[in-house]
Design a protein around this motif. Structure first.
Motif, PDB file in Angstrom:
ATOM      1  N   SER A  74       0.814  -1.217   0.000  1.00  0.00           N
ATOM      2  CA  SER A  74       0.000   0.000   0.000  1.00  0.00           C
ATOM      3  C   SER A  74       0.847   1.267   0.000  1.00  0.00           C
ATOM      4  O   SER A  74       0.347   2.354  -0.310  1.00  0.00           O
ATOM      5  CB  SER A  74      -0.936   0.002   1.211  1.00  0.00           C
ATOM      6  OG  SER A  74      -0.191  -0.077   2.416  1.00  0.00           O
ATOM      7  N   ASP A  75       2.136   1.135   0.351  1.00  0.00           N
ATOM      8  CA  ASP A  75       3.026   2.292   0.393  1.00  0.00           C
ATOM      9  C   ASP A  75       3.722   2.539  -0.944  1.00  0.00           C
ATOM     10  O   ASP A  75       4.403   3.552  -1.106  1.00  0.00           O
ATOM     11  CB  ASP A  75       4.097   2.101   1.478  1.00  0.00           C
ATOM     12  CG  ASP A  75       3.494   2.046   2.876  1.00  0.00           C
ATOM     13  OD1 ASP A  75       2.427   2.652   3.078  1.00  0.00           O
ATOM     14  OD2 ASP A  75       4.090   1.393   3.754  1.00  0.00           O
ATOM     15  N   ALA A  76       3.576   1.620  -1.894  1.00  0.00           N
ATOM     16  CA  ALA A  76       4.283   1.748  -3.174  1.00  0.00           C
ATOM     17  C   ALA A  76       3.721   2.917  -3.978  1.00  0.00           C
ATOM     18  O   ALA A  76       2.512   3.155  -3.992  1.00  0.00           O
ATOM     19  CB  ALA A  76       4.176   0.454  -3.969  1.00  0.00           C
ATOM     20  N   ARG A  77       4.586   3.622  -4.652  1.00  0.00           N
ATOM     21  CA  ARG A  77       4.197   4.772  -5.455  1.00  0.00           C
ATOM     22  C   ARG A  77       4.989   4.784  -6.757  1.00  0.00           C
ATOM     23  O   ARG A  77       6.170   4.425  -6.790  1.00  0.00           O
ATOM     24  CB  ARG A  77       4.467   6.091  -4.705  1.00  0.00           C
ATOM     25  CG  ARG A  77       3.676   6.266  -3.416  1.00  0.00           C
ATOM     26  CD  ARG A  77       2.208   6.537  -3.684  1.00  0.00           C
ATOM     27  NE  ARG A  77       1.470   6.785  -2.457  1.00  0.00           N
ATOM     28  CZ  ARG A  77       0.903   5.842  -1.703  1.00  0.00           C
ATOM     29  NH1 ARG A  77       1.020   4.572  -2.063  1.00  0.00           N
ATOM     30  NH2 ARG A  77       0.245   6.151  -0.602  1.00  0.00           N
ATOM     31  N   VAL A  78       4.350   5.214  -7.831  1.00  0.00           N
ATOM     32  CA  VAL A  78       5.062   5.475  -9.083  1.00  0.00           C
ATOM     33  C   VAL A  78       5.614   6.889  -8.982  1.00  0.00           C
ATOM     34  O   VAL A  78       4.837   7.849  -8.863  1.00  0.00           O
ATOM     35  CB  VAL A  78       4.130   5.340 -10.300  1.00  0.00           C
ATOM     36  CG1 VAL A  78       4.875   5.709 -11.576  1.00  0.00           C
ATOM     37  CG2 VAL A  78       3.570   3.927 -10.397  1.00  0.00           C
ATOM     38  N   PRO A  79       6.931   7.067  -8.987  1.00  0.00           N
ATOM     39  CA  PRO A  79       7.495   8.420  -8.873  1.00  0.00           C
ATOM     40  C   PRO A  79       6.957   9.327  -9.978  1.00  0.00           C
ATOM     41  O   PRO A  79       6.743   8.888 -11.109  1.00  0.00           O
ATOM     42  CB  PRO A  79       9.004   8.190  -9.023  1.00  0.00           C
ATOM     43  CG  PRO A  79       9.214   6.761  -8.607  1.00  0.00           C
ATOM     44  CD  PRO A  79       7.983   6.036  -9.069  1.00  0.00           C
TER      45      PRO A  79
ATOM     46  N   ALA B 131      -7.340  -4.032 -11.093  1.00  0.00           N
ATOM     47  CA  ALA B 131      -7.157  -3.078 -12.188  1.00  0.00           C
ATOM     48  C   ALA B 131      -7.457  -1.646 -11.740  1.00  0.00           C
ATOM     49  O   ALA B 131      -6.744  -0.710 -12.110  1.00  0.00           O
ATOM     50  CB  ALA B 131      -8.038  -3.470 -13.367  1.00  0.00           C
ATOM     51  N   SER B 132      -8.503  -1.476 -10.934  1.00  0.00           N
ATOM     52  CA  SER B 132      -8.851  -0.137 -10.450  1.00  0.00           C
ATOM     53  C   SER B 132      -7.768   0.422  -9.532  1.00  0.00           C
ATOM     54  O   SER B 132      -7.470   1.622  -9.566  1.00  0.00           O
ATOM     55  CB  SER B 132     -10.195  -0.172  -9.721  1.00  0.00           C
ATOM     56  OG  SER B 132     -10.147  -1.094  -8.637  1.00  0.00           O
ATOM     57  N   GLU B 133      -7.171  -0.452  -8.717  1.00  0.00           N
ATOM     58  CA  GLU B 133      -6.090  -0.019  -7.830  1.00  0.00           C
ATOM     59  C   GLU B 133      -4.855   0.364  -8.641  1.00  0.00           C
ATOM     60  O   GLU B 133      -4.172   1.342  -8.330  1.00  0.00           O
ATOM     61  CB  GLU B 133      -5.753  -1.128  -6.844  1.00  0.00           C
ATOM     62  CG  GLU B 133      -4.667  -0.757  -5.844  1.00  0.00           C
ATOM     63  CD  GLU B 133      -4.284  -1.889  -4.923  1.00  0.00           C
ATOM     64  OE1 GLU B 133      -3.319  -1.723  -4.161  1.00  0.00           O
ATOM     65  OE2 GLU B 133      -4.941  -2.957  -4.973  1.00  0.00           O
ATOM     66  N   ALA B 134      -4.585  -0.416  -9.680  1.00  0.00           N
ATOM     67  CA  ALA B 134      -3.439  -0.107 -10.538  1.00  0.00           C
ATOM     68  C   ALA B 134      -3.621   1.256 -11.202  1.00  0.00           C
ATOM     69  O   ALA B 134      -2.684   2.060 -11.274  1.00  0.00           O
ATOM     70  CB  ALA B 134      -3.263  -1.197 -11.588  1.00  0.00           C
ATOM     71  N   ARG B 135      -4.842   1.531 -11.696  1.00  0.00           N
ATOM     72  CA  ARG B 135      -5.076   2.822 -12.335  1.00  0.00           C
ATOM     73  C   ARG B 135      -4.955   3.965 -11.329  1.00  0.00           C
ATOM     74  O   ARG B 135      -4.403   5.030 -11.650  1.00  0.00           O
ATOM     75  CB  ARG B 135      -6.443   2.872 -13.007  1.00  0.00           C
ATOM     76  CG  ARG B 135      -6.663   4.182 -13.753  1.00  0.00           C
ATOM     77  CD  ARG B 135      -7.851   4.146 -14.691  1.00  0.00           C
ATOM     78  NE  ARG B 135      -9.120   4.015 -13.992  1.00  0.00           N
ATOM     79  CZ  ARG B 135     -10.306   4.012 -14.601  1.00  0.00           C
ATOM     80  NH1 ARG B 135     -10.365   4.081 -15.925  1.00  0.00           N
ATOM     81  NH2 ARG B 135     -11.414   3.893 -13.919  1.00  0.00           N
ATOM     82  N   ALA B 136      -5.455   3.755 -10.112  1.00  0.00           N
ATOM     83  CA  ALA B 136      -5.339   4.798  -9.089  1.00  0.00           C
ATOM     84  C   ALA B 136      -3.877   5.052  -8.743  1.00  0.00           C
ATOM     85  O   ALA B 136      -3.477   6.190  -8.470  1.00  0.00           O
ATOM     86  CB  ALA B 136      -6.129   4.384  -7.851  1.00  0.00           C
ATOM     87  N   MET B 137      -3.081   4.009  -8.773  1.00  0.00           N
ATOM     88  CA  MET B 137      -1.667   4.121  -8.423  1.00  0.00           C
ATOM     89  C   MET B 137      -0.881   4.852  -9.509  1.00  0.00           C
ATOM     90  O   MET B 137      -0.035   5.693  -9.223  1.00  0.00           O
ATOM     91  CB  MET B 137      -1.096   2.722  -8.215  1.00  0.00           C
ATOM     92  CG  MET B 137       0.351   2.669  -7.765  1.00  0.00           C
ATOM     93  SD  MET B 137       0.821   0.948  -7.492  1.00  0.00           S
ATOM     94  CE  MET B 137       2.549   1.170  -7.042  1.00  0.00           C
TER      95      MET B 137
END
Length: 245
Positions: free
Chosen positions: A16-21, A46-52
């Protein structure tokens, strides 16, 4: 097509802490402007990936290929073959969510037709792994499938779910002649293998498999890749190359 965790986003102690810089995200936006089809392929929903990633103009293949969220869609679509298994998988997850599991700080993740058990960052990872091993044995005895990742166990329906099947289905509706996949983990090998198969079948003229090297990446990712880059920084360099004039 890009894996997210360990590829676009550095691995975090908790998923949950991972972020795309942001610099990576901006480069991916530019890639999406220049190339006909761009997608992120993730074990996450898929929705979580898009939010990320936070880019609405690309597609997302989630839950290791079980979900598809195309660019412009408002909701992800689950593979119809998996719909009937969702309830049974959730029931197994509820039964496995014991006090001992919580004491070991194992984290459960709902991926729709998949339930994941993460023990990365547990106070005693060896003890947590012992609990996870028992869960895996129960899942297999119940006729379900188990899939191991980096400090995560996934319990799945006994049908094919993998990134290879996901990208094969995704590319069926696209006018694509050359495809590239970038990944760093065991689950990305299925995507590598599918790209080779698509070339053999004549659906693609060429496939480029990019392996992302890290301390935790499996040797097969490196040995089977056509190109190898070092970590998420290497992926940034790749993105820059893709948008260079």
């Amino acid at each position: 097509m890009f894996d997210i965790d360990g590829t676009l986003a550095p691995i975090a102690p908790q998923p949950s802490d991972a972020r795309v810089p942001e610099p990576t995200r901006q480069l991916l936006i530019e890639v999406a402007r220049r190339y006909g089809v761009v997608a992120c392929v993730s074990g996450r929903r898929a929705s979580e990936a898009r939010a990320m990633v936070s880019i609405g103009t690309i597609s997302y293949i989630g839950a290791h290929g079980a979900e598809l969220l195309r660019a412009g869609w408002t909701e992800a679509v689950l593979d119809p073959e998996l719909e009937g298994w969702r309830r049974r998988i959730h029931e197994f997850g509820r039964e496995a969510d014991t006090q001992e599991l919580r004491r070991q700080r194992v984290r459960l993740e709902d991926k729709g037709a998949i339930i994941a058990f993460h023990w990365r960052g547990a106070p005693d990872e060896e003890a947590a792994r012992a609990v996870i091993d028992a869960i895996a044995a129960r899942a297999e005895a119940a006729g379900l499938r188990t899939h191991w990742g980096r400090k995560v166990l996934e319990v799945r329906p006994p049908v094919r779910i993998d990134k290879g099947a996901g990208i094969s289905s995704f590319l069926e509706g696209e006018d694509v002649d050359v495809a590239m996949y970038v990944g760093d983990d065991t689950t990305d090998l299925d995507a590598f293998h599918t790209l080779v198969a698509l070339v053999d079948e004549g659906r693609l003229s060429r496939a480029i498999r990019v392996g992302v090297r890290s301390d935790e990446s499996p040797e097969e990712i490196i040995s089977e890749a056509d190109v190898v880059v070092d970590g998420t920084r290497g992926v940034v360099s790749l993105l820059r190359m893709l948008v260079s004039d």
